[in-house]
Design a protein around this motif. Sequence first.
Motif, short mmCIF file in Angstrom:
data_model
loop_
_atom_site.label_atom_id
_atom_site.label_comp_id
_atom_site.label_asym_id
_atom_site.label_seq_id
_atom_site.Cartn_x
_atom_site.Cartn_y
_atom_site.Cartn_z
N ILE A 157 0.85 -1.19 0.00
CA ILE A 157 0.00 0.00 0.00
C ILE A 157 0.89 1.24 0.00
O ILE A 157 1.82 1.34 0.80
N TYR A 158 0.60 2.19 -0.87
CA TYR A 158 1.35 3.44 -0.95
C TYR A 158 0.60 4.55 -0.20
O TYR A 158 -0.64 4.63 -0.29
N MET A 159 1.34 5.38 0.50
CA MET A 159 0.74 6.48 1.25
C MET A 159 1.52 7.76 1.04
O MET A 159 2.75 7.75 0.97
N LEU A 160 0.80 8.88 0.95
CA LEU A 160 1.41 10.20 0.89
C LEU A 160 0.64 11.13 1.82
O LEU A 160 -0.60 11.22 1.74
N THR A 161 1.36 11.80 2.73
CA THR A 161 0.73 12.72 3.69
C THR A 161 1.43 14.07 3.63
O THR A 161 2.66 14.14 3.54
N ALA A 162 0.65 15.13 3.71
CA ALA A 162 1.17 16.49 3.81
C ALA A 162 0.56 17.13 5.04
O ALA A 162 -0.67 17.10 5.23
N GLN A 163 1.41 17.71 5.88
CA GLN A 163 0.94 18.38 7.09
C GLN A 163 1.51 19.79 7.13
O GLN A 163 2.72 19.99 6.96
N ASN A 164 0.64 20.79 7.37
CA ASN A 164 1.05 22.19 7.32
C ASN A 164 0.64 22.92 8.59
O ASN A 164 -0.46 22.73 9.11
N LYS A 165 1.56 23.79 9.09
CA LYS A 165 1.29 24.60 10.28
C LYS A 165 1.67 26.06 10.03
O LYS A 165 2.27 26.72 10.87
N SER A 166 1.32 26.58 8.87
CA SER A 166 1.69 27.95 8.51
C SER A 166 0.98 28.99 9.36
O SER A 166 1.50 30.09 9.57
N PHE A 167 -0.22 28.69 9.83
CA PHE A 167 -1.00 29.64 10.62
C PHE A 167 -1.00 29.21 12.08
O PHE A 167 -1.19 28.03 12.39
N GLU A 168 -0.78 30.14 12.95
CA GLU A 168 -0.67 29.84 14.37
C GLU A 168 -1.93 29.15 14.90
O GLU A 168 -3.05 29.61 14.68
N GLY A 169 -1.72 28.03 15.57
CA GLY A 169 -2.82 27.29 16.16
C GLY A 169 -3.54 26.35 15.22
O GLY A 169 -4.40 25.59 15.65
N LEU A 170 -3.22 26.40 13.92
CA LEU A 170 -3.92 25.59 12.93
C LEU A 170 -3.00 24.52 12.37
O LEU A 170 -1.89 24.81 11.90
N THR A 171 -3.46 23.26 12.40
CA THR A 171 -2.73 22.14 11.80
C THR A 171 -3.62 21.48 10.76
O THR A 171 -4.72 21.02 11.07
N LEU A 172 -3.15 21.47 9.52
CA LEU A 172 -3.88 20.85 8.41
C LEU A 172 -3.13 19.61 7.95
O LEU A 172 -1.92 19.66 7.71
N THR A 173 -3.85 18.51 7.82
CA THR A 173 -3.23 17.24 7.41
C THR A 173 -4.09 16.59 6.34
O THR A 173 -5.31 16.45 6.50
N GLY A 174 -3.45 16.19 5.26
CA GLY A 174 -4.13 15.45 4.20
C GLY A 174 -3.36 14.19 3.86
O GLY A 174 -2.14 14.21 3.76
N THR A 175 -4.09 13.08 3.71
CA THR A 175 -3.45 11.77 3.47
C THR A 175 -4.16 11.05 2.33
O THR A 175 -5.39 11.08 2.22
N GLY A 176 -3.35 10.39 1.50
CA GLY A 176 -3.90 9.56 0.44
C GLY A 176 -3.23 8.20 0.43
O GLY A 176 -2.02 8.07 0.66
N TYR A 177 -4.03 7.15 0.20
CA TYR A 177 -3.53 5.79 0.08
C TYR A 177 -3.90 5.23 -1.29
O TYR A 177 -4.97 5.54 -1.83
N PHE A 178 -3.02 4.35 -1.80
CA PHE A 178 -3.33 3.64 -3.05
C PHE A 178 -2.95 2.18 -2.88
O PHE A 178 -1.81 1.86 -2.51
N ALA A 179 -3.92 1.29 -3.13
CA ALA A 179 -3.68 -0.15 -3.08
C ALA A 179 -4.13 -0.75 -4.40
O ALA A 179 -5.32 -0.68 -4.75
N ALA A 180 -3.19 -1.32 -5.14
CA ALA A 180 -3.52 -1.92 -6.44
C ALA A 180 -4.44 -3.11 -6.25
O ALA A 180 -4.31 -3.88 -5.28
N GLY A 181 -5.37 -3.29 -7.16
CA GLY A 181 -6.29 -4.40 -7.08
C GLY A 181 -5.61 -5.74 -7.31
O GLY A 181 -4.61 -5.82 -8.03
#
Length: 413
Positions: A212-236
Amino acid sequence: MKKTLLLSVVASTMIMAGGDITAPVEPVVETPVVAEASGWDFSGQAVLYYQTRDSAAFDLFDQEASAADAGLQLRAVNKDVFSGVGMGFEVNGLSTLNLENGVVSNTMQGVGNGDIDDATDGGWISQAYLTYGFGNTSLKLGRQELPKALSPFAFSEGWNVFKNTFDAALIVNTDITDTTLVGAWVAGANHNGFGAGNNLSDFNSVNEDDGIYMLTAQNKSFEGLTLTGTGYFAAGQGSADDTVILWADAKFAVSDYSIALQGGTIMNDDLADDAVAFGAKVGANFGMFDASVAYSSTDENAVFANVGGVKTPLYTQMILNQGVISFDADYVKAAVGVKALGGKFGVAYGYAVNHADDIAGGADNNPYELDVTYKTKVFNGSTTVFAGYVLTDDDIAGVDSRNLVRVWGRYNF
């Protein structure tokens, strides 16, 4: 001197009501530091764990209703063995201390196949990895823990005696200001479930040879705010189609208040439709008191759960309710905590506002759960002690509510 980026696991050691329920989840990747040849660092923990849950057939504390384990974990880490290459190893051992002869009839975790007689005593290598860093990038290759904050559908669960782990390749980069990028290929895993039948020494492929492949991006550019996005790919595999999972999480904290939003989808052409889940949580801290309210919604197209265990990434996760909230349910959870008597008490109540018609007895029901917990540190902070009581009711005619008592202690050295 090579720079390394250290991945630290800060996912909670217990999905429970007694945690710091209002605190936002901090990023689990530290900023790059200069590696120094400091030799091997040895540590570990010793665990005693007991649980009992009644049923229609057995009362609370009956031998047939109880499970126990004694565990020993040994860990060795060297951040710079040679030329910036680091290594880490961890081994776990379990034993019932012969309690199955008169006190319990099951184990919390297993180390063999079959019933309790085959799973009482043994061990496994839970971590064995290499690390290397260059610039603002680090690599970690081998058997390792994965944190829920960056891998919400393949993470190491801390509710049992020891955490489950993954055979994976991990790369972390912090070149972008206030942003952490994480890429992973997960090849195999053991499974963190309850009882002797869940063999933690058995590691299997999670998606045959493709992984399974995973890619995550996490950003804290703004004080007090944490944004996280994750994607997974599993071949059939075979006639099955490819699977894609997308998940996003946003946490904002200001002063003593916090708010969080989460949501995502599981996409596969073999499903009747794309599966969708979302949730929200608000919390506040009032000195020795804290409180939160959370909501989650999952549809009937797929189960939203961890590939390496039984828990979910949902804010409404409690001690036992994952079977309710992970599939076709609208759920509300309220929790309060209070610091007292040298530790922290927690009370949480969860209720399924809407639940699936085609599961849990075939009726439109509203299962609920009540968690009462206490957690403290003793012996100069070296030992963590936990005690919890759980009441669950499936809201099915003719089926009684059930009670669970869980007690454990962890000595860290």
